[in-house]
Design a protein around this motif. Structure first.
Motif, short mmCIF file in Angstrom:
data_model
loop_
_atom_site.label_atom_id
_atom_site.label_comp_id
_atom_site.label_asym_id
_atom_site.label_seq_id
_atom_site.Cartn_x
_atom_site.Cartn_y
_atom_site.Cartn_z
N ILE A 23 15.32 -27.69 -24.44
CA ILE A 23 16.06 -28.67 -23.64
C ILE A 23 16.08 -28.25 -22.18
CG2 ILE A 23 18.36 -29.65 -23.24
CD1 ILE A 23 18.78 -29.52 -26.28
N SER A 24 16.24 -26.95 -21.92
CA SER A 24 16.32 -26.46 -20.53
C SER A 24 15.02 -26.71 -19.78
CB SER A 24 16.63 -24.97 -20.52
OG SER A 24 17.88 -24.71 -21.13
N TYR A 27 14.55 -30.54 -18.97
CA TYR A 27 15.86 -31.13 -18.70
C TYR A 27 15.82 -32.55 -18.11
CZ TYR A 27 15.35 -30.07 -13.72
OH TYR A 27 14.93 -30.03 -12.42
N ILE A 30 16.52 -35.39 -20.49
CA ILE A 30 17.90 -35.67 -20.93
C ILE A 30 18.40 -36.94 -20.25
CG2 ILE A 30 20.27 -34.78 -21.01
CD1 ILE A 30 19.08 -31.97 -20.94
N GLU A 31 17.92 -37.18 -19.03
CA GLU A 31 18.32 -38.36 -18.26
C GLU A 31 17.54 -39.60 -18.66
OE1 GLU A 31 17.60 -37.17 -14.27
OE2 GLU A 31 18.93 -35.43 -14.37
#
Length: 824
Positions: A23-24, A27, A30-31
């Motif tokens: 996820i990092s 990232y 995520i948006e």
């Protein structure tokens, strides 16, 4: 039960680490943003007709007419039917894309390390090293999704084989069948092939040790488990494998019937095409120094570079934009999206492993690495590559030799982590590994220092294209920037190696605890790879979802063409038509983008379409009346090419000489072979004459054809996989259809009764239709697909039953063991 839960804690922690890192790194996703990769965009374009049909009709047509006049959809949009293991794959994809790519890398390599009994904490480091190898990330950036998935499952396949050789034959075989089934399902057979090479090297190593240790019976038992598992995995994917096998024989990956240029031909790809992306021999040092050859082709000089300064002095207009046309890459490949970099510390640990790791795994991994590196050189060692293309089974079916470095990407971190594990577990004597550590530092530092101090002594920092791309004044400054880039990255690698070796030495001196040592080394490896990966996949690669899902917005030319409501006609983009799928997103095109075109169609492009295209462009550029040259485009006309796309923001050019969907001819020429057939098409009139291979002579030789001025054949219904025509004639007619000939699925019917048809004009279909009024149909009904689906379903059910039986057996075994322990 309590003991089982305790053993599961390290695995749970590892999974949490993998989730956080996945996820990092991605990232922006995520948006709701997505990666805009070139191959992602083109795949949407080439699959658009199939997608729209599937949405409307509820099933895959298995054929598309949107590219190259028509081709099977097996390698475009083809989810294997009746593959029940899809449920298992969802365990790896729960994060969604692109997170699931990294997560699959992590879990696959973690499992591989656990199968070798590596410390669970070191296994996390190893998984990080593998997942963040630059190639793993770059292929995600450019949209090679199937390759990423195939690589992720491949390490699971290898781990299962290792597990079986370690004595857990049943568990290893079951997991092998599952992982191999999923890996094949990814449909990147080149990665599967390279995985097979690595597994064969492992098998040879195990056989040698079995002979030495007199364990041949155990070795044979393991093979006895793995062979049926392989058969099950293959059968589960028989739908895609069988259809692809049939198709591949007729594509550029199969043999040509033309006899010209025999020295360049193989039973698969032409040699010059197969070796086009060969890694330079010196370019191999990118494994240690990422910018050894300037990085990727898209890497440009920065604002503070010498090139920028010189361009500024020369008064170059639009400087920031102009500098983007200057490339830092100076390797042997035509272009590249980035280097294969496994990490400076990983290379150092690999060298350390050469000194301290003993036994079968060392020889397996060293051999695999050497094979991988040498074969990646391709055209640079043509004496070997020639032999392999001619004699190694299936080797000539694949191009891009540099891709085989995926084996080194697996083997190098694996040996490095095994070396660390041997040190931590005390398997190797302190004096031995300390001596190995010193020699490893000396060797790797010895490689790096010359490139830091005197890089110009080794090469001139240019490649063949520089002479034609850049003026001399620009080349001089570019060489300085490339030299500076190499020096900086070599120094960077040196720093990471010194830090990594330092952490190992400090731990040896008992200045830090083991857990802190593992953590620090892991952070160094992660930092090294993360920073390099961000050069090739960063936030700039993410676009809003709408833009990614619609990579080819409709333009003026598309809207004008789509006003034509005829059932079927084709277009030809005049710019880069055979390496672009934009037109395929809206229209049926005689161009397109695919790495496995039909062989005959590719030959038609080379011998006729390309020359006619050049003639057409010259005519358009030199005349206000391009229609004057339409009659001199026989092959383009017979392909029912109604529109030419010259400018996306202007109306298309209408071809008034396009021959339509089908027509009658009254003359035919029988030719002896493919050479005669393709030669006779130069300047012929397809409206009058059909060129037919003598293999089909019997179908037409018994019929006499006469002209019927009132006769007609009209397309009345169009679906990609079902074409219907209305026919009327007072006499038998030799009818040519502007549809690509592919007899491994297309069947012809007259009034519902199946009839023979044959190939004409090198790539088209033809049929003798009797006098009268008839309904003529072509239906795409690939036998291999339907039979393969049945076998795939049966094999999937069988493996599920075996898996359930194994789980029940293990559960009952553990319950019984716990009861015995409680009693005692």
């Amino acid at each position: 039960m309590k003991n089982t839960l305790t053993k599961s804690i390290p695995i749970v922690i590892a999974i949490l680490v993998f989730v956080v890192l996945s996820i990092s790194y991605f990232y922006p996703a995520i948006e709701g943003k997505r990666i805009m990769g070139h191959d992602n965009s083109t795949s949407r374009g080439m699959a658009e007709e199939i997608r729209l049909f599937q949405k409307a009709e509820g099933y895959n047509p298995l054929w598309t007419n949107s590219m190259f006049g028509g081709m099977p959809g097996y390698q475009i949009s083809f989810g294997p039917k009746n593959f029940l293991m899809s449920t298992v794959s969802k365990l790896f994809y729960f994060l969604g894309r692109p997170f699931s790519f990294l997560f699959l890398y992590f879990v696959g390599f973690y499992f591989l390390l656990l199968s070798i009994r590596i410390n669970t904490k070191l296994a996390i480091i190893g998984a990080i090293a593998f997942a963040f190898s630059s190639y793993s990330i770059i292929i995600i950036a450019v949209g090679h999704s199937t390759k990423a998935i195939a690589i992720g499952y491949l390490v699971g396949v290898i781990g299962s084989v290792v597990l079986a050789y370690r004595g857990k034959q049943l568990l290893g075989a079951v997991l092998f069948a599952i992982f191999l089934g999923l890996q094949i399902r990814a449909s990147h057979y080149q990665i599967t092939y390279y995985g097979l090479i690595m597994i064969i090297i492992l098998g040879i190593t195990e056989f040698v040790y079995a002979m030495k240790e007199k364990r041949l019976s155990a070795f044979c038992k393991t093979i006895g488990f793995l062979v049926p598992a392989t058969i099950i995995a293959v059968c589960m994917n028989l739908t895609s494998l069988w259809t692809t096998y049939e198709y591949a024989k007729q594509t550029i990956r199969g043999p040509s019937e033309l006899t010209s240029s025999n020295k360049n031909k193989t039973s698969g790809l032409d040699k010059d095409y197969a070796v086009q992306w060969s890694y330079g021999i010196d370019e191999t040092l990118t494994l240690l120094i990422p910018n050894f050859k300037g990085g990727g082709s898209q890497i440009n000089p920065k604002v503070d570079s010498e090139t920028y300064r010189v361009m500024q002095q020369r008064g170059v207009q639009n400087l920031r934009q102009s500098v983007q046309s200057v490339g830092m890459y100076h390797g042997d490949q035509p272009m590249t999206s980035g280097p294969v970099y496994v990490g400076a510390i990983i290379v150092f640990l690999f060298v350390l492993g050469l000194f301290i790791v003993k036994g079968r795994y060392k020889w397996w991994l060293v051999s695999a690495t050497v094979v991988s590196i040498v074969l990646s050189w391709g055209s640079n060692i043509m004496w070997l590559t020639d032999f392999l293309l001619d004699y190694l089974p299936l080797y000539n079916k694949f191009r891009v030799p540099s891709m085989i470095l995926v084996i080194a990407q697996v083997a190098m971190p694996l040996l490095g982590i095994i070396a660390l594990n041997d040190i931590l577990s005390g398997t190797v004597d302190n004096k031995v590994w300390i001596r190995g550590l010193k020699w490893s530092v000396l060797i790797v530092v010895g490689i790096l220092l010359p490139f830091i101090i005197i890089p110009e002594k080794f090469f001139d920092f240019t490649n063949a294209s520089d002479l034609t791309r850049y003026p001399e004044w620009l080349r001089d400054s570019l060489i300085l920037d490339r030299k500076s880039m190499l020096r900086a990255d070599a120094l960077r690698s040196l720093i990471f190696i010194i830090l990594g070796a330092g952490v190992i030495y400090i731990w040896h001196k008992k200045k830090i605890r083991t857990n802190l040592f593992i953590f620090l080394l892991g952070i160094l490896i992660l930092a090294d790879l993360w920073m390099v990966d961000k050069r090739y996949l960063n936030e700039s690669h993410f676009k809003v979802k709408r833009e990614v899902l619609n990579p080819f917005p409709e333009t003026i030319v598309d809207r004008e063409i789509l006003k034509d409501k005829d059932l079927s006609y084709r277009v030809l983009p005049l710019q880069n038509p055979f390496a672009d799928a934009r037109a395929s997103s809206f229209h049926k095109s005689i161009g397109g983008y695919h790495a496995a075109k039909l062989r005959r169609y590719q030959e038609l492009i080379k011998h006729h379409i390309d020359p006619e295209l050049r003639q057409l462009i010259r005519g358009i550029n030199s005349s206000n009346q391009p229609s004057l040259i339409f009659s001199s485009l026989p092959v383009i006309n017979m392909l029912n090419t109604r529109y030419f796309i010259y400018d996306l923001n202007r109306a298309p050019i209408r071809n008034t000489k396009s021959l339509g969907n089908a027509w009658f001819v009254h003359d035919y020429k029988i030719v002896e072979n493919a050479d005669q057939e393709i030669a006779m098409m130069k300047g012929f009139n397809p409206k009058v004459t059909a060129i037919v291979d003598k293999r089909f002579e019997k179908i037409i030789s018994s019929t006499t054809f006469s002209e019927d001025k009132n006769g007609s054949i009209l397309m009345t219904d169009y679906k990609p996989n079902h074409l219907k025509y209305s026919y009327s004639s007072s006499s038998d007619q030799l009818t040519v259809f502007s549809e690509i000939y592919y007899d491994k699925g297309w069947n012809a019917y007259i009034d519902g009764i199946q009839v023979p048809y044959f190939r004409t004009n090198y790539v088209l279909r033809a049929m003798v239709i009797p006098a009268g009024e008839h309904i003529v149909e072509f239906k795409f009904e690939p036998r291999s697909y339907y039979i393969g689906s049945t076998i795939s379903l049966a094999s999937s059910i069988f493996l599920l039953l075996v898996l359930i039986a194994y789980v029940i057996y293990e559960v009952r075994k553990r319950i019984l063991t716990e009861r015995i322990n409680n009693v005692s």
